[in-house]
Design a protein around this motif. Structure first.
Motif, short mmCIF file in Angstrom:
data_model
loop_
_atom_site.label_atom_id
_atom_site.label_comp_id
_atom_site.label_asym_id
_atom_site.label_seq_id
_atom_site.Cartn_x
_atom_site.Cartn_y
_atom_site.Cartn_z
N LEU A 147 2.71 -22.84 14.66
CA LEU A 147 3.91 -23.66 14.80
C LEU A 147 3.91 -24.36 16.16
CD1 LEU A 147 6.67 -24.59 13.78
CD2 LEU A 147 7.63 -22.47 14.68
N VAL A 148 3.99 -25.68 16.13
CA VAL A 148 4.09 -26.47 17.35
C VAL A 148 5.37 -27.29 17.29
CG1 VAL A 148 3.04 -28.27 18.80
CG2 VAL A 148 1.59 -26.55 17.69
N ALA A 149 6.43 -26.72 17.82
CA ALA A 149 7.70 -27.43 17.92
C ALA A 149 7.75 -28.19 19.24
CB ALA A 149 8.85 -26.43 17.84
N PRO A 150 8.59 -29.20 19.36
CA PRO A 150 8.62 -29.98 20.61
C PRO A 150 9.17 -29.22 21.79
CG PRO A 150 10.31 -30.77 19.08
CD PRO A 150 9.44 -29.81 18.33
N SER A 156 13.08 -36.32 27.70
CA SER A 156 13.89 -36.88 26.61
C SER A 156 14.48 -35.81 25.71
CB SER A 156 13.04 -37.84 25.77
OG SER A 156 12.00 -37.12 25.10
N LYS A 157 13.86 -34.62 25.70
CA LYS A 157 14.37 -33.57 24.83
C LYS A 157 15.70 -33.01 25.33
CE LYS A 157 12.89 -32.50 21.69
NZ LYS A 157 13.18 -33.15 20.38
N PHE A 158 16.00 -33.22 26.60
CA PHE A 158 17.31 -32.80 27.11
C PHE A 158 18.39 -33.82 26.75
CE2 PHE A 158 14.27 -30.50 29.67
CZ PHE A 158 14.83 -29.23 29.74
N VAL A 159 17.95 -34.95 26.18
CA VAL A 159 18.89 -35.97 25.71
C VAL A 159 19.19 -35.76 24.23
CG1 VAL A 159 19.31 -38.44 25.39
CG2 VAL A 159 18.09 -37.63 27.42
N VAL A 179 16.58 -45.54 19.04
CA VAL A 179 15.66 -45.24 20.13
C VAL A 179 15.56 -43.74 20.40
CG1 VAL A 179 15.24 -45.54 22.60
CG2 VAL A 179 15.97 -47.48 21.21
N GLN A 180 16.68 -43.03 20.39
CA GLN A 180 16.64 -41.61 20.70
C GLN A 180 15.78 -40.84 19.70
OE1 GLN A 180 20.23 -39.42 22.16
NE2 GLN A 180 20.02 -38.24 20.27
N THR A 181 15.96 -41.12 18.41
CA THR A 181 15.17 -40.44 17.38
C THR A 181 13.71 -40.86 17.45
OG1 THR A 181 17.11 -40.33 15.94
CG2 THR A 181 14.96 -40.04 14.90
N LEU A 182 13.45 -42.14 17.69
CA LEU A 182 12.07 -42.63 17.77
C LEU A 182 11.34 -42.03 18.97
CD1 LEU A 182 12.61 -46.37 16.83
CD2 LEU A 182 11.66 -44.56 15.39
N THR A 183 12.06 -41.83 20.08
CA THR A 183 11.45 -41.19 21.24
C THR A 183 11.09 -39.74 20.92
OG1 THR A 183 12.68 -42.60 22.77
CG2 THR A 183 11.80 -40.54 23.66
#
Length: 219
Positions: A147-150, A156-159, A179-183
């Protein structure tokens, strides 16, 4: 030259949100150097149900050229990203049915030692993003997958705030992927490709050294 990596992006989408996310993840994985197969789970709903929802019908038409997922895609892949909208906090029946066809591959040990990750969409912020991804990840453990979760591995993950996987709040289908989802999709795709390549290199080195490798239940 970097080790070639095969990435399968396998998803189900009714009204198009997860389909848009899947395309973005597939493109980002390609940019990261992977060979990619974009595949959709077979639709189970009757045509009358699809036709009753204009967004559902439009997405079915727009994605008609995307091939349906098959067990061969799982064999081919070094990494698999599964995508599904939530259904009462769980995986859609369409994606679950595809996963349920993989019993033979699991028994033969063909699903182990691959990288897995997931992405999802919900109508509301607390509509089941985490529970859907965690339910999906239970399957990864049964596969013997990696499992490789982000995680929170990029600023950006703190956003976007979801360490489990890329997620999007779609409302009633009226909030487009932005943009947030695409990032988040880019961060996840790049991380999956990076670790899939590292694991593939490691297994190749182990095999070339003559060390005994892992054996599946059907070995």
């Amino acid at each position: 030259m970097p080790t070639p990596v095969n990435v399968a992006v396998i998803y189900y989408s009714s009204t198009g949100t997860v389909a848009a996310m899947a395309r973005a993840i597939a493109q980002d994985a390609e940019k990261a150097g992977a060979e990619v197969r974009l595949r959709k789970a077979r639709e189970l709903a009757p045509q009358a149900a699809i036709d009753s929802n204009p967004a559902w019908a439009a997405n079915a038409k727009a994605t008609a050229d995307i091939a349906e997922a098959s067990p061969d895609d799982m064999i081919w892949a070094d990494a698999v990203l599964f995508g599904t909208p939530t259904r009462f906090g769980n995986v859609t029946s369409q994606l679950k049915q595809f996963i349920d066809t993989l019993g033979g591959l699991w028994q033969a040990g063909r699903l182990a030692d691959k990288v897995y990750s997931g992405f999802t969409s919900t109508s509301t912020t607390h509509g089941g993003q985490e529970s859907t991804l965690l339910a999906l990840y239970h399957t990864v453990h049964h596969f013997g997958g990696i499992l490789v979760a982000p995680g929170y591995t990029d600023p950006s993950k703190f956003v976007d705030g979801n360490p489990y996987g890329t997620s999007h709040v779609a409302g009633q289908g009226d909030i487009p992927v932005g943009v947030q989802t695409l990032t988040a999709a880019r961060v996840q795709a790049e991380r999956v490709v990076r670790f899939a390549r590292a694991i593939k290199d490691g297994l190749a080195a182990e095999n070339s050294s003559g060390a005994p490798g892992p054996k599946g239940p059907g070995s």
